[in-house]
Design a protein around this motif. Sequence first.
Motif, PDB file in Angstrom:
ATOM      1  N   UNK A  70       0.890  -1.279  -0.003  1.00 44.50           N
ATOM      2  CA  UNK A  70       0.060  -0.131  -0.006  1.00 44.50           C
ATOM      3  C   UNK A  70       0.813   1.154  -0.062  1.00 44.50           C
ATOM      4  N   UNK A  71       2.144   1.505   0.474  1.00 49.19           N
ATOM      5  CA  UNK A  71       2.892   2.502   0.618  1.00 49.19           C
ATOM      6  C   UNK A  71       3.371   2.844  -0.639  1.00 49.19           C
ATOM      7  N   UNK A  72       3.255   1.815  -1.455  1.00 51.42           N
ATOM      8  CA  UNK A  72       3.991   2.283  -2.994  1.00 51.42           C
ATOM      9  C   UNK A  72       2.961   2.021  -4.062  1.00 51.42           C
ATOM     10  N   UNK A  73       1.732   1.595  -3.348  1.00 53.72           N
ATOM     11  CA  UNK A  73       0.459   1.950  -4.373  1.00 53.72           C
ATOM     12  C   UNK A  73       0.800   0.919  -5.385  1.00 53.72           C
ATOM     13  N   UNK A  74       1.006  -0.641  -4.961  1.00 45.70           N
ATOM     14  CA  UNK A  74       1.465  -1.471  -5.762  1.00 45.70           C
ATOM     15  C   UNK A  74       0.535  -2.767  -5.399  1.00 45.70           C
ATOM     16  N   UNK A 101      -6.250   0.546  -1.576  1.00 51.86           N
ATOM     17  CA  UNK A 101      -5.514   1.455  -2.269  1.00 51.86           C
ATOM     18  C   UNK A 101      -6.365   2.518  -3.142  1.00 51.86           C
ATOM     19  N   UNK A 102      -7.022   3.133  -2.542  1.00 54.52           N
ATOM     20  CA  UNK A 102      -8.540   3.911  -3.176  1.00 54.52           C
ATOM     21  C   UNK A 102      -7.700   5.095  -4.162  1.00 54.52           C
ATOM     22  N   UNK A 103      -6.643   5.581  -3.869  1.00 54.97           N
ATOM     23  CA  UNK A 103      -6.039   6.391  -4.837  1.00 54.97           C
ATOM     24  C   UNK A 103      -5.458   5.877  -6.062  1.00 54.97           C
ATOM     25  N   UNK A 104      -5.430   4.544  -6.342  1.00 54.45           N
ATOM     26  CA  UNK A 104      -4.842   3.762  -7.353  1.00 54.45           C
ATOM     27  C   UNK A 104      -3.597   3.032  -7.074  1.00 54.45           C
ATOM     28  N   UNK A 105      -3.162   2.094  -8.044  1.00 60.32           N
ATOM     29  CA  UNK A 105      -2.137   1.244  -7.852  1.00 60.32           C
ATOM     30  C   UNK A 105      -1.742   0.911  -9.452  1.00 60.32           C
ATOM     31  N   UNK A 106      -0.544   0.157  -9.196  1.00 63.07           N
ATOM     32  CA  UNK A 106       0.089  -0.432 -10.345  1.00 63.07           C
ATOM     33  C   UNK A 106       0.127  -1.823 -10.297  1.00 63.07           C
ATOM     34  N   UNK A 123     -12.182  -5.209 -15.437  1.00 66.88           N
ATOM     35  CA  UNK A 123     -12.237  -4.633 -13.990  1.00 66.88           C
ATOM     36  C   UNK A 123     -11.868  -3.204 -14.191  1.00 66.88           C
ATOM     37  N   UNK A 124     -11.695  -2.687 -14.974  1.00 63.73           N
ATOM     38  CA  UNK A 124     -11.432  -1.088 -15.318  1.00 63.73           C
ATOM     39  C   UNK A 124      -9.881  -0.720 -15.110  1.00 63.73           C
ATOM     40  N   UNK A 125      -8.986  -1.708 -15.120  1.00 66.59           N
ATOM     41  CA  UNK A 125      -7.809  -1.093 -15.090  1.00 66.59           C
ATOM     42  C   UNK A 125      -6.965  -0.966 -16.632  1.00 66.59           C
ATOM     43  N   UNK A 145      -4.503   1.249 -12.133  1.00 70.56           N
ATOM     44  CA  UNK A 145      -5.984   1.531 -11.738  1.00 70.56           C
ATOM     45  C   UNK A 145      -5.611   2.802 -11.044  1.00 70.56           C
ATOM     46  N   UNK A 146      -6.603   3.841 -11.466  1.00 66.83           N
ATOM     47  CA  UNK A 146      -6.462   5.289 -11.119  1.00 66.83           C
ATOM     48  C   UNK A 146      -7.360   5.611  -9.910  1.00 66.83           C
ATOM     49  N   UNK A 147      -8.068   4.765  -9.239  1.00 64.30           N
ATOM     50  CA  UNK A 147      -8.608   5.037  -7.956  1.00 64.30           C
ATOM     51  C   UNK A 147     -10.223   5.215  -8.732  1.00 64.30           C
ATOM     52  N   UNK A 148     -11.043   5.528  -7.508  1.00 65.92           N
ATOM     53  CA  UNK A 148     -12.272   6.081  -7.674  1.00 65.92           C
ATOM     54  C   UNK A 148     -13.323   5.329  -6.829  1.00 65.92           C
TER      55      UNK A 148
END
Length: 148
Positions: A70-74, A101-106, A123-125, A145-148
């Motif tokens: 989560x700290x790396x949005x990964x 990771x509501x703000x997004x991840x890779x 699934x929207x990625x 995924x850019x969040x949402x």
Amino acid sequence: MFELRGAREEERDQIAKIWHTSASLPDVGPPQMPSYEVLRARVDEELASGWSVTVAVAGGEIAGFVALRPAENYLAELFVSPSHLGCGLGKRLLDHAKSVMQDGFTLFTTTKNARARRFYEREGLTLERESLHPRAGHPITYYCWNGG
């Protein structure tokens, strides 16, 4: 029905087994698939360096897992036992990642893994880029995924 919960210390062997079994399917893992023992050691290594693992449990057994940083949005790993493919478990695990990771991840997947690529896109990625795997050198595809 599946229960999602945090992984327990004594479940590391089961996590590695699902990882190895699932990644050994055709076109899922690297061309030179690491042994179970190598992946089992990586589970310990990755947990020590920050993985947050959630497991899906069905009938008292682990049916899949998602490993996050989560700290790396990964999203590091998402694997479902072959016997549970196609029953919505992957979506539940991915939805869990989205909630954490509501703000997004890779994430990345093996480029040849058409099933995973269809799943992530459905699934929207968004396909971000193609590259080579940092350890094994085979083609991989990055999604975000850019969040949402």
